[in-house]
Design an enzyme around this catalytic site. Structure first.
Site, PDB file in Angstrom:
ATOM      1  CG  HIS A  36      21.458  21.062   2.921  1.00 38.44           C
ATOM      2  ND1 HIS A  36      22.410  20.488   3.726  1.00 38.44           N
ATOM      3  CD2 HIS A  36      22.119  21.583   1.862  1.00 38.44           C
ATOM      4  CE1 HIS A  36      23.605  20.636   3.176  1.00 38.44           C
ATOM      5  NE2 HIS A  36      23.459  21.304   2.041  1.00 38.44           N
ATOM      6  CG  ASP A 151      28.329  28.123   0.587  1.00 37.58           C
ATOM      7  OD1 ASP A 151      29.539  27.909   0.768  1.00 37.58           O
ATOM      8  OD2 ASP A 151      27.435  27.397   1.049  1.00 37.58           O
TER       9      ASP A 151
END
Length: 281
Positions: A36, A151
């Protein structure tokens, strides 16, 4: 660093910002890690203002048990962001605030992108993803939004959503960030024992070996080989190993020289579901 919890307050803050020339959005579900952080750093480097959303979206989960197990590390998340910069805006709403007391996802037509791999095993998951992403994009109105390639299926679905809904935003896909042993960084990794964390590095080792074989072997041969490798690792239960077209996510039938492919894997390690992928050509 402003931490905002309501949509009205967020819109008021953004409308009064003197640096509205370029706005970036990093949507997260919290439990932040260096993956992140890489998204946030890129967003900060490319935009005057950056919004980081921290929201565990209930409509992305198939069952309440998985939702309840999702780690809540909000205070640590804020500290991690402050180490990068104190200039980002944190948007941390409740589910009632986002869904206005009616927690329900919309239904989307993603033209088959949601029917394979993750979609085949997680019913309704991508409707939940689409609902929250569309909500955030309309609410924040960013110039750019940042998503990790771990993802990858989700990334392609977000791109399809933006195209179909004609939302004026550039979707930026960012490379997978990995632990020292190659395991793709994930908020779920914290639920693994140290031994399993090391064992799970086998996922990436298999993906890299599959990439090498893909240059000389048929796709079917490579997929069969990869699936068999997990038989020797009883602590890792393979859910799927698929080679697919990166644009359509259609599982490969026969190699086409003009098509880009990726290999995708989903694996359970002591009940913790891990996903990863790699570009093959």
């Amino acid at each position: 660093m402003p931490v905002i919890t309501t949509k009205k307050e967020l819109q008021r803050h953004l409308s009064s910002s003197p640096n509205r020339a370029s706005l970036g959005l990093v949507p997260t579900m919290g439990a932040l890690h260096p993956g992140h952080a890489a998204l946030v750093r890129q967003a900060v480097a490319e935009n005057e203002t950056v919004v980081v959303s921290i929201f565990v979206n209930p409509t992305q989960f198939e069952n309440n048990e998985d939702l309840d197990k999702y780690p809540d590390t909000f205070e640590k998340d804020i500290l991690l962001l402050e180490e990068i910069t104190k200039d980002v805006v944190v948007f941390a709403p409740t589910a009632d605030e986002i869904y206005e007391h009616r927690v329900q996802s919309k239904t989307y037509d993603f033209e088959g992108l949601d029917k394979v791999m993750e979609g085949a095993f997680r019913d309704g998951h991508f409707n939940g993803v689409g609902t929250i992403v569309e909500t955030l994009l309309h609410l924040v109105a960013p110039d750019k939004a940042y998503f990790g390639e771990k993802d990858f299926q989700q990334l392609q679905i977000v791109r399809k959503l933006v195209a179909k809904k004609d939302i004026p935003v550039t979707i930026i896909g960012c490379p997978v960030v990995r632990e020292a042993n190659g395991l793709a960084m994930s908020s779920r990794n914290g639920r693994l024992s140290e031994a399993l964390r090391q064992e799970a590095s086998f996922i990436y080792k298999t993906l890299r070996a599959a990439k090498k074989k893909f240059g000389t072997k048929s796709a079917v041969n490579v997929m069969d080989w990869a699936r068999k490798q997990f038989e020797g690792h009883p602590d890792l239960r393979l859910e799927y190993f698929v080679i697919a077209d990166v644009e359509t996510l259609t599982p490969i039938q026969k190699k086409k020289p003009e098509v880009k492919y990726r290999a995708f894997a989903a694996v359970y390690a002591d009940g913790v579901r891990l996903i990863d992928n790699i570009a093959l050509n």
